[in-house]
Design an enzyme around this catalytic site. Structure first.
Site, PDB file in Angstrom:
ATOM      1  N   TRP A  61      14.969  76.242  18.233  1.00 30.27           N
ATOM      2  CA  TRP A  61      14.774  74.799  18.384  1.00 30.27           C
ATOM      3  C   TRP A  61      14.236  74.210  17.090  1.00 30.27           C
ATOM      4  O   TRP A  61      13.750  74.926  16.203  1.00 30.27           O
ATOM      5  CB  TRP A  61      13.932  74.449  19.611  1.00 30.27           C
ATOM      6  CG  TRP A  61      12.528  75.031  19.697  1.00 30.27           C
ATOM      7  CD1 TRP A  61      11.997  76.054  18.964  1.00 30.27           C
ATOM      8  CD2 TRP A  61      11.499  74.617  20.599  1.00 30.27           C
ATOM      9  NE1 TRP A  61      10.722  76.312  19.348  1.00 30.27           N
ATOM     10  CE2 TRP A  61      10.382  75.446  20.352  1.00 30.27           C
ATOM     11  CE3 TRP A  61      11.416  73.646  21.579  1.00 30.27           C
ATOM     12  CZ2 TRP A  61       9.182  75.313  21.061  1.00 30.27           C
ATOM     13  CZ3 TRP A  61      10.217  73.520  22.284  1.00 30.27           C
ATOM     14  CH2 TRP A  61       9.127  74.353  22.024  1.00 30.27           C
ATOM     15  N   HIS A  79      15.013  43.976  16.160  1.00 32.02           N
ATOM     16  CA  HIS A  79      15.180  44.433  14.775  1.00 32.02           C
ATOM     17  C   HIS A  79      15.094  43.272  13.789  1.00 32.02           C
ATOM     18  O   HIS A  79      14.688  43.466  12.649  1.00 32.02           O
ATOM     19  CB  HIS A  79      16.547  45.123  14.658  1.00 32.02           C
ATOM     20  CG  HIS A  79      16.894  45.608  13.292  1.00 32.02           C
ATOM     21  ND1 HIS A  79      16.009  46.272  12.473  1.00 32.02           N
ATOM     22  CD2 HIS A  79      18.065  45.536  12.597  1.00 32.02           C
ATOM     23  CE1 HIS A  79      16.618  46.589  11.339  1.00 32.02           C
ATOM     24  NE2 HIS A  79      17.848  46.142  11.378  1.00 32.02           N
ATOM     25  N   HIS A 207      23.339  40.053  11.574  1.00 32.85           N
ATOM     26  CA  HIS A 207      22.043  40.419  12.144  1.00 32.85           C
ATOM     27  C   HIS A 207      21.332  39.182  12.695  1.00 32.85           C
ATOM     28  O   HIS A 207      20.833  39.178  13.824  1.00 32.85           O
ATOM     29  CB  HIS A 207      21.158  41.090  11.089  1.00 32.85           C
ATOM     30  CG  HIS A 207      21.519  42.503  10.780  1.00 32.85           C
ATOM     31  ND1 HIS A 207      22.511  42.847   9.903  1.00 32.85           N
ATOM     32  CD2 HIS A 207      21.011  43.674  11.252  1.00 32.85           C
ATOM     33  CE1 HIS A 207      22.602  44.177   9.835  1.00 32.85           C
ATOM     34  NE2 HIS A 207      21.699  44.693  10.639  1.00 32.85           N
TER      35      HIS A 207
END
Ligand code: MN
Length: 258
Positions: A61, A79, A207
């Site tokens: 892992w 964001h 955006h």
């Protein structure tokens, strides 16, 4: 037969294909580079914890680190400053993560002009040919840029004047956000805005308008060339990061096989 029973049957029979729209996520995955004085995102990093050794004899892992906006990823409304009071990535309702997708292909135009911007007229021409934009759907913008996704320099395509990658015109970004029934856009490039969008008015309009309207973005998509213009279903699975502004995502599409 129920809808889901029919889907299970079609998946088993190959009448519905699952297409992986996700780029591989590794330490070689290209990342956005902002100019001074802005802080840049780290890329993807893996740290091995054990691999069948003294640290863990029967198991392998890793831990990982990386920016929220690395590789194929989801942009949540918070964001952007225009969406700062909106949803974080953990708050995006699950039913907004599955929806109809259309694919607009401008790869021929982008091959001749890496700064190509999708226009309202382009979307209207698509609607004229293929029918209305789907409610709560996604516009997947095919540009051919996925062929560069293995190489940071080719992907960012920057010179002294900055990056040169395709995107959306300011008017188109505002129209998609405020007028269209779509809830998101997906692109093959490092971000949903064009490379030159730092100098648009307003800067980074995709955006600003999309996230400011409570809508979403998906980036660094793969295999859009295999999707039909209409009729596929997008499945986006970002991590449920509390207060996350985005997340690396596995993005799939269900596609009818004719
Ligand atoms: Mn992003």
């Amino acid at each position: 037969m129920s809808t889901l029973a029919a889907l299970i049957q079609d998946l088993a029979a190959g009448a519905v294909e699952v297409v992986d729209l996700t780029q591989p996520l590794s330490e070689q995955t290209p990342v956005l580079v902002l100019p001074e004085p802005f802080v840049n995102t780290p890329g993807w990093r893996m740290h091995e914890l054990s691999r069948f050794d003294d640290r863990g004899p029967a198991w392998y892992w890793n831990s990982f680190e990386g920016g929220e906006h690395v590789g194929t990823h989801f942009d949540a409304p918070i964001h952007w400053v225009t969406g700062k009071d909106g949803q974080d990535v953990s708050q995006v309702p699950a039913n907004r993560l599955i929806g109809p997708a259309i694919v607009i292909d401008k790869s021929a135009e982008v091959a001749g002009d890496p700064d190509y911007l999708l226009t309202v007229e382009d979307v209207e021409a698509f609607v004229e040919e293929h029918g209305p934009l789907p409610e709560a759907g996604w516009l997947l913008y095919r540009t051919g840029w996925d062929t560069r996704a293995h190489d940071q320099d080719a992907f960012l395509n920057a010179d002294d004047s900055g990056p040169h990658t395709p995107g959306f015109s300011t008017e188109c970004a505002q129209w998609l956000a405020e007028e269209s029934p779509l809830i998101g856009v997906g692109v093959e490039t490092v971000g949903t805005d064009a490379g030159a969008a730092h100098s648009f008015d307003p800067p980074f309009p995709c955006h600003g308008f999309m996230l400011g309207s409570g809508k979403y973005g998906l980036t660094q998509l793969a295999n859009l060339a295999t999707l039909p213009p209409t009729g596929s279903v997008l499945v986006a699975a970002p991590l449920k990061i509390v207060e996350g502004s985005g997340s690396p995502a596995r993005v799939l599409a269900l596609k009818p096989v004719s």
